[in-house]
Design a protein around this motif. Structure first.
Motif, PDB file in Angstrom:
ATOM      1  N   ALA A 166      26.683  56.086   3.561  1.00 46.19           N
ATOM      2  CA  ALA A 166      25.937  55.018   3.942  1.00 46.19           C
ATOM      3  C   ALA A 166      24.941  54.517   2.572  1.00 46.19           C
ATOM      4  O   ALA A 166      24.542  53.540   2.158  1.00 46.19           O
ATOM      5  CB  ALA A 166      24.853  54.947   5.219  1.00 46.19           C
ATOM      6  N   LEU A 178      23.679  45.550   4.861  1.00 43.01           N
ATOM      7  CA  LEU A 178      22.898  45.108   6.081  1.00 43.01           C
ATOM      8  C   LEU A 178      23.747  44.431   6.969  1.00 43.01           C
ATOM      9  O   LEU A 178      23.598  44.575   7.867  1.00 43.01           O
ATOM     10  CB  LEU A 178      21.823  44.177   5.542  1.00 43.01           C
ATOM     11  CG  LEU A 178      20.378  44.871   4.585  1.00 43.01           C
ATOM     12  CD1 LEU A 178      19.834  43.883   4.089  1.00 43.01           C
ATOM     13  CD2 LEU A 178      19.787  45.789   5.607  1.00 43.01           C
ATOM     14  N   ALA A 179      24.839  43.517   6.227  1.00 43.21           N
ATOM     15  CA  ALA A 179      25.678  43.019   7.183  1.00 43.21           C
ATOM     16  C   ALA A 179      26.688  43.715   8.024  1.00 43.21           C
ATOM     17  O   ALA A 179      27.026  43.271   9.342  1.00 43.21           O
ATOM     18  CB  ALA A 179      26.727  42.042   6.236  1.00 43.21           C
ATOM     19  N   VAL A 180      26.842  45.093   7.805  1.00 38.77           N
ATOM     20  CA  VAL A 180      27.683  45.884   8.551  1.00 38.77           C
ATOM     21  C   VAL A 180      26.712  46.871   9.326  1.00 38.77           C
ATOM     22  O   VAL A 180      27.399  47.796  10.064  1.00 38.77           O
ATOM     23  CB  VAL A 180      28.530  46.691   7.744  1.00 38.77           C
ATOM     24  CG1 VAL A 180      29.528  45.831   7.092  1.00 38.77           C
ATOM     25  CG2 VAL A 180      27.908  47.626   6.611  1.00 38.77           C
ATOM     26  N   GLY A 181      25.338  46.508   9.513  1.00 38.96           N
ATOM     27  CA  GLY A 181      24.602  47.245  10.355  1.00 38.96           C
ATOM     28  C   GLY A 181      24.076  48.370   9.876  1.00 38.96           C
ATOM     29  O   GLY A 181      23.383  49.475  10.744  1.00 38.96           O
ATOM     30  N   ILE A 182      23.983  48.736   8.639  1.00 36.20           N
ATOM     31  CA  ILE A 182      23.116  49.799   7.934  1.00 36.20           C
ATOM     32  C   ILE A 182      21.675  49.441   8.033  1.00 36.20           C
ATOM     33  O   ILE A 182      21.574  48.448   7.544  1.00 36.20           O
ATOM     34  CB  ILE A 182      23.854  50.226   6.550  1.00 36.20           C
ATOM     35  CG1 ILE A 182      25.348  50.534   6.885  1.00 36.20           C
ATOM     36  CG2 ILE A 182      22.945  51.272   5.937  1.00 36.20           C
ATOM     37  CD1 ILE A 182      26.116  50.854   5.310  1.00 36.20           C
ATOM     38  N   LYS A 183      20.988  50.466   8.549  1.00 36.70           N
ATOM     39  CA  LYS A 183      19.440  50.066   8.712  1.00 36.70           C
ATOM     40  C   LYS A 183      18.966  50.809   7.066  1.00 36.70           C
ATOM     41  O   LYS A 183      18.712  51.911   6.855  1.00 36.70           O
ATOM     42  CB  LYS A 183      18.952  51.082   9.675  1.00 36.70           C
ATOM     43  CG  LYS A 183      19.493  50.528  11.083  1.00 36.70           C
ATOM     44  CD  LYS A 183      18.857  51.264  12.082  1.00 36.70           C
ATOM     45  CE  LYS A 183      18.965  50.919  13.378  1.00 36.70           C
ATOM     46  NZ  LYS A 183      18.661  51.549  14.785  1.00 36.70           N
TER      47      LYS A 183
END
Length: 293
Positions: A166, A178-183
């Motif tokens: 990640a 960010l678009a694929v949900g990585i914080k």
């Protein structure tokens, strides 16, 4: 010939010390694409905090744990109040932020622990020992072993764990990550914490060698040619770059100093780095950027 190999091995072992500082830069750059100019101040802060706790009667390992917690708190503060406010800003903005952070961290260290010079004894015998007719530093060998372990652990972390993958995705494209949900905030906190730990290790070793003083933060300048040669995105490259710089500067000082004067090791690494910029700007292990237009 024995003298040549003695100088070569001494330079290689000394180069590992440069690599320890360079690894901290690589960690931040891989996660955010930003050159963290505050890494030298983090090394100083860690070393100064550790030695100050020791001088107050705290045991070695408790001081180590408390210093590590202080570095984690520093990482959390930087992520929460600086980096999180600058997400998706131009790289030059983040670079200037880390430049400002370097002075803030140095000022904080001076306010907490004072500006006097401290000696730091890690219990490692620095007396040279003879091997095959060559004199080698026991301290440098210990530092090389520490660096080897760090490189192995960090390489596994970046290449084999979900968090490491990640982090590489964030470095490639923050918006896509960010678009694929990585914080992003969580990952930056992790990588700054790891960089703080590396800074602590580097600070202890450099502090034991040079003494814990504010000029310790200038060790980052010697890490620059290491990064240029090894590559800003490669942990293994930082080790290779450090070995090249360490060996080349010692050999140049010993064998060229008699012809062109002393002090060669102060500028030779930068000349070598400049040549690399002309031939291979990304470094030996650096990743080439491919942009679609």
């Amino acid at each position: 010939m024995s003298f040549f190999f003695e100088v070569l091995l001494g330079g290689l072992l000394a180069g590992v010390m440069y690599s320890l500082v360079a690894i901290g830069f690589v960690l931040i750059y891989k996660a955010s694409g930003v050159f963290n100019f505050a890494q030298g101040s983090m090394v100083l802060f860690a070393a100064l905090t550790f030695v100050s706790l020791l001088e107050r009667g705290i045991s070695f390992w408790l001081a180590f744990v408390l210093t590590l917690l202080a570095m984690v708190a520093l990482a959390w503060t930087i992520e929460r109040w600086v980096l999180r406010k600058l997400v998706n800003r131009p790289p030059i903005t983040l670079f200037m932020a880390t430049l400002g952070l370097s002075y803030i961290i140095e000022g904080l260290a001076q306010s907490l622990w004072g500006a006097q010079v401290h000696g730091l004894d890690l219990g490692i015998n620095d007396e040279p020992f003879e091997f095959q007719g060559m004199l080698l530093s026991q301290f440098d060998i210990f530092a090389a072993c520490v660096a080897g372990v760090l490189v192995l652990v960090l390489s596994v972390f970046f290449n084999k764990t979900r968090t490491g993958i990640a982090l590489r995705a964030v470095a490639d494209d923050q918006l896509a990550a960010l678009a694929v949900g990585i914080k992003l905030e969580k990952l930056w906190l992790i990588v700054w914490t790891v960089a703080g730990f590396v800074g602590l290790v580097a600070g202890l070793l450099w502090g034991a060698r040079l003494g814990v003083q504010f000029s310790l933060s200038l060790v980052v300048l010697k890490a620059l040619p290491v990064l240029i040669i090894g590559g800003f995105t490669s942990i293994s490259g930082s080790i290779v770059g450090g070995l090249i710089i360490g060996a080349s500067e010692k050999l140049a000082e010993v064998f060229l100093g008699a012809y062109i004067g002393g002090g060669i090791e102060n500028w030779f690494p930068y000349m070598l780095a400049m040549l690399f910029l002309l031939v291979r700007p990304t470094g030996i292990f650096g990743e080439r950027q491919i942009e679609r237009v």
